[in-house]
Design a protein around this motif. Structure first.
Motif, PDB file in Angstrom:
ATOM      1  N   ALA A  35      70.374  10.691  25.760  1.00 11.78           N
ATOM      2  CA  ALA A  35      68.943   9.653  25.858  1.00 11.78           C
ATOM      3  C   ALA A  35      67.522   9.759  25.212  1.00 11.78           C
ATOM      4  O   ALA A  35      67.300   9.210  25.311  1.00 11.78           O
ATOM      5  CB  ALA A  35      69.597   9.374  26.881  1.00 11.78           C
ATOM      6  N   LEU A  36      67.285  11.266  25.915  1.00 11.08           N
ATOM      7  CA  LEU A  36      65.854  11.380  25.545  1.00 11.08           C
ATOM      8  C   LEU A  36      65.159  11.510  24.037  1.00 11.08           C
ATOM      9  O   LEU A  36      64.388  10.547  23.753  1.00 11.08           O
ATOM     10  CB  LEU A  36      65.219  12.417  26.522  1.00 11.08           C
ATOM     11  N   ALA A  37      66.473  11.875  23.216  1.00 11.35           N
ATOM     12  CA  ALA A  37      66.338  12.092  21.668  1.00 11.35           C
ATOM     13  C   ALA A  37      66.160  10.772  21.227  1.00 11.35           C
ATOM     14  O   ALA A  37      65.348  10.299  20.290  1.00 11.35           O
ATOM     15  CB  ALA A  37      67.011  12.968  21.198  1.00 11.35           C
ATOM     16  N   ALA A  38      66.748   9.615  21.553  1.00  9.29           N
ATOM     17  CA  ALA A  38      66.755   8.132  21.162  1.00  9.29           C
ATOM     18  C   ALA A  38      65.516   6.796  21.650  1.00  9.29           C
ATOM     19  O   ALA A  38      65.764   6.105  21.529  1.00  9.29           O
ATOM     20  CB  ALA A  38      68.167   7.907  21.729  1.00  9.29           C
ATOM     21  N   GLY A  39      64.275   7.761  22.398  1.00 11.35           N
ATOM     22  CA  GLY A  39      63.807   6.995  23.629  1.00 11.35           C
ATOM     23  C   GLY A  39      63.967   7.249  24.324  1.00 11.35           C
ATOM     24  O   GLY A  39      63.246   5.698  24.812  1.00 11.35           O
ATOM     25  N   GLU A  40      65.169   6.615  25.088  1.00 11.46           N
ATOM     26  CA  GLU A  40      65.895   6.389  26.485  1.00 11.46           C
ATOM     27  C   GLU A  40      65.508   6.864  28.031  1.00 11.46           C
ATOM     28  O   GLU A  40      64.415   7.536  27.436  1.00 11.46           O
ATOM     29  CB  GLU A  40      66.848   6.028  26.422  1.00 11.46           C
ATOM     30  N   ALA A  53      57.855  11.201  26.717  1.00  8.97           N
ATOM     31  CA  ALA A  53      56.364  10.470  25.800  1.00  8.97           C
ATOM     32  C   ALA A  53      56.128  10.501  24.597  1.00  8.97           C
ATOM     33  O   ALA A  53      55.795  12.526  24.443  1.00  8.97           O
ATOM     34  CB  ALA A  53      55.433  10.723  27.608  1.00  8.97           C
ATOM     35  N   GLY A  54      55.224  10.138  24.301  1.00  7.91           N
ATOM     36  CA  GLY A  54      54.414  10.499  23.165  1.00  7.91           C
ATOM     37  C   GLY A  54      52.872  11.285  23.842  1.00  7.91           C
ATOM     38  O   GLY A  54      52.164  11.159  24.781  1.00  7.91           O
ATOM     39  N   ARG A  55      53.017  12.567  22.695  1.00  8.42           N
ATOM     40  CA  ARG A  55      50.974  13.066  22.905  1.00  8.42           C
ATOM     41  C   ARG A  55      50.489  13.218  21.709  1.00  8.42           C
ATOM     42  O   ARG A  55      51.226  13.454  20.777  1.00  8.42           O
ATOM     43  CB  ARG A  55      51.528  14.445  23.531  1.00  8.42           C
ATOM     44  N   ALA A  56      49.283  12.427  21.861  1.00  7.65           N
ATOM     45  CA  ALA A  56      48.320  12.170  20.572  1.00  7.65           C
ATOM     46  C   ALA A  56      47.908  13.372  20.316  1.00  7.65           C
ATOM     47  O   ALA A  56      47.618  14.757  20.779  1.00  7.65           O
ATOM     48  CB  ALA A  56      47.061  11.542  21.455  1.00  7.65           C
ATOM     49  N   ALA A  57      47.610  13.168  18.339  1.00 10.47           N
ATOM     50  CA  ALA A  57      47.364  14.838  18.587  1.00 10.47           C
ATOM     51  C   ALA A  57      45.815  14.687  18.961  1.00 10.47           C
ATOM     52  O   ALA A  57      45.057  14.180  19.226  1.00 10.47           O
ATOM     53  CB  ALA A  57      46.667  14.394  16.683  1.00 10.47           C
ATOM     54  N   VAL A  76      56.709  14.376  23.887  1.00 14.00           N
ATOM     55  CA  VAL A  76      57.887  15.859  24.880  1.00 14.00           C
ATOM     56  C   VAL A  76      58.840  14.549  25.996  1.00 14.00           C
ATOM     57  O   VAL A  76      58.519  13.852  26.433  1.00 14.00           O
ATOM     58  CB  VAL A  76      56.302  16.503  25.330  1.00 14.00           C
ATOM     59  N   ALA A  77      59.692  16.200  26.602  1.00 15.38           N
ATOM     60  CA  ALA A  77      60.058  15.946  27.537  1.00 15.38           C
ATOM     61  C   ALA A  77      59.883  15.494  29.694  1.00 15.38           C
ATOM     62  O   ALA A  77      59.056  16.511  29.153  1.00 15.38           O
ATOM     63  CB  ALA A  77      61.357  15.967  27.973  1.00 15.38           C
ATOM     64  N   ARG A  78      59.361  15.067  30.252  1.00 14.58           N
ATOM     65  CA  ARG A  78      59.000  14.810  31.201  1.00 14.58           C
ATOM     66  C   ARG A  78      59.858  14.100  32.627  1.00 14.58           C
ATOM     67  O   ARG A  78      60.893  13.824  32.510  1.00 14.58           O
ATOM     68  CB  ARG A  78      57.918  13.323  31.510  1.00 14.58           C
ATOM     69  N   PHE A  79      59.927  15.162  33.915  1.00 16.52           N
ATOM     70  CA  PHE A  79      60.666  14.348  34.574  1.00 16.52           C
ATOM     71  C   PHE A  79      59.351  13.417  35.613  1.00 16.52           C
ATOM     72  O   PHE A  79      58.256  14.873  35.899  1.00 16.52           O
ATOM     73  CB  PHE A  79      61.798  15.636  35.171  1.00 16.52           C
ATOM     74  N   HIS A  80      59.948  13.048  36.547  1.00 16.73           N
ATOM     75  CA  HIS A  80      59.487  12.383  38.038  1.00 16.73           C
ATOM     76  C   HIS A  80      60.793  12.447  38.952  1.00 16.73           C
ATOM     77  O   HIS A  80      61.105  11.321  38.710  1.00 16.73           O
ATOM     78  CB  HIS A  80      58.721  11.217  37.646  1.00 16.73           C
ATOM     79  N   PRO A  81      60.292  13.714  39.977  1.00 13.67           N
ATOM     80  CA  PRO A  81      61.123  14.057  41.107  1.00 13.67           C
ATOM     81  C   PRO A  81      60.959  12.683  42.322  1.00 13.67           C
ATOM     82  O   PRO A  81      60.111  11.646  42.350  1.00 13.67           O
ATOM     83  CB  PRO A  81      60.252  14.374  41.977  1.00 13.67           C
ATOM     84  N   GLY A  82      62.431  12.983  42.828  1.00 12.89           N
ATOM     85  CA  GLY A  82      62.441  11.069  43.498  1.00 12.89           C
ATOM     86  C   GLY A  82      62.254  11.148  45.009  1.00 12.89           C
ATOM     87  O   GLY A  82      62.208  12.493  44.659  1.00 12.89           O
ATOM     88  N   ALA A  83      62.803  10.318  45.430  1.00 11.80           N
ATOM     89  CA  ALA A  83      61.635  10.574  47.162  1.00 11.80           C
ATOM     90  C   ALA A  83      62.926  11.629  47.477  1.00 11.80           C
ATOM     91  O   ALA A  83      62.258  11.915  48.266  1.00 11.80           O
ATOM     92  CB  ALA A  83      61.481   8.969  47.848  1.00 11.80           C
TER      93      ALA A  83
END
Length: 202
Positions: A35-40, A53-57, A76-83
């Motif tokens: 899913a992440l590789a597909a931009g989801e 998330a995209g990281r600029a040059a 890059v892949a990012r993770f945001h923890p839930g409550a």
């Protein structure tokens, strides 16, 4: 520090077989990765959200030499923890976990590896085949999308390098032209000075 195998062992200790637990862990990680590789964006309520998330040059620095380095744009892949996850981590270790719910479905993930299954009829076989084809098609699309994304990022980086090279070449040409103009001016001045000297002698 538990890894994938240790997590599977812990799930197995709660009632599943090791093979089924490992297959379940692999299946979840594969789906999140695809899913992440597909931009989801992947949201697991209470646990957290995974997103690409995209990281600029940018211009970085070599930590050893301090030399400037051009870092290409990337995703890059990012993770945001839930409550719920944040609260649980803050509270520390809780009560021991109970048995795995819906154990039959977990065992089913590894069933094909453990026990031989009788050949299905043509009618039953048609359904899984269609499902497998759809999954394969979705995976192929995700891979193609990821490759196209990588190619676009690489092209942007190459274009930026070419533009920098052109700028540097143009600056060198200007500097060379300026030096040539100075040299010509000096020669002309020297000729004038020599001409004046000859006139005076006469």
């Amino acid at each position: 520090m538990p890894g994938k195998s240790q997590i599977a062992d812990r799930i197995a200790a709660r009632g599943a077989s090791k093979a089924a637990a490992l297959a379940a862990v692999d299946a979840v990680l594969d789906e999140i990765t695809s899913a992440l590789a597909a931009g989801e964006r992947v949201t697991l309520t209470g646990f957290g959200t995974f997103e690409a998330a995209g990281r600029a040059a940018r211009t970085g620095r070599n930590p050893r030499t301090g030399e400037a380095l051009e870092v290409a744009a990337t995703t890059v892949a990012r993770f945001h923890p839930g409550a719920t996850l944040r609260a649980r981590v803050a509270a520390g270790p809780g009560a021991p976990l109970g048995a795995v719910a819906d154990l039959g479905s977990l065992q089913g993930l590894a069933a094909a590896e453990q026990t031989p299954v009788a050949a299905p009829t043509e009618k039953v076989r048609a359904k899984p085949a269609a499902k497998v084809t759809a999954t394969a098609s979705a995976t192929a699309k995700a891979k193609a999308k990821a490759e196209a994304k990588k190619a676009a990022v690489k092209k942007r980086a190459d274009d930026a390098k070419r533009a920098d090279a052109k700028k540097r070449a143009a600056k060198k040409a200007e500097a060379k032209k300026a030096e040539s103009s100075k040299a010509d001016a000096k020669k002309k001045a020297a000729k004038k000075s020599a001409g004046k000297g000859r006139t005076k002698k006469k």
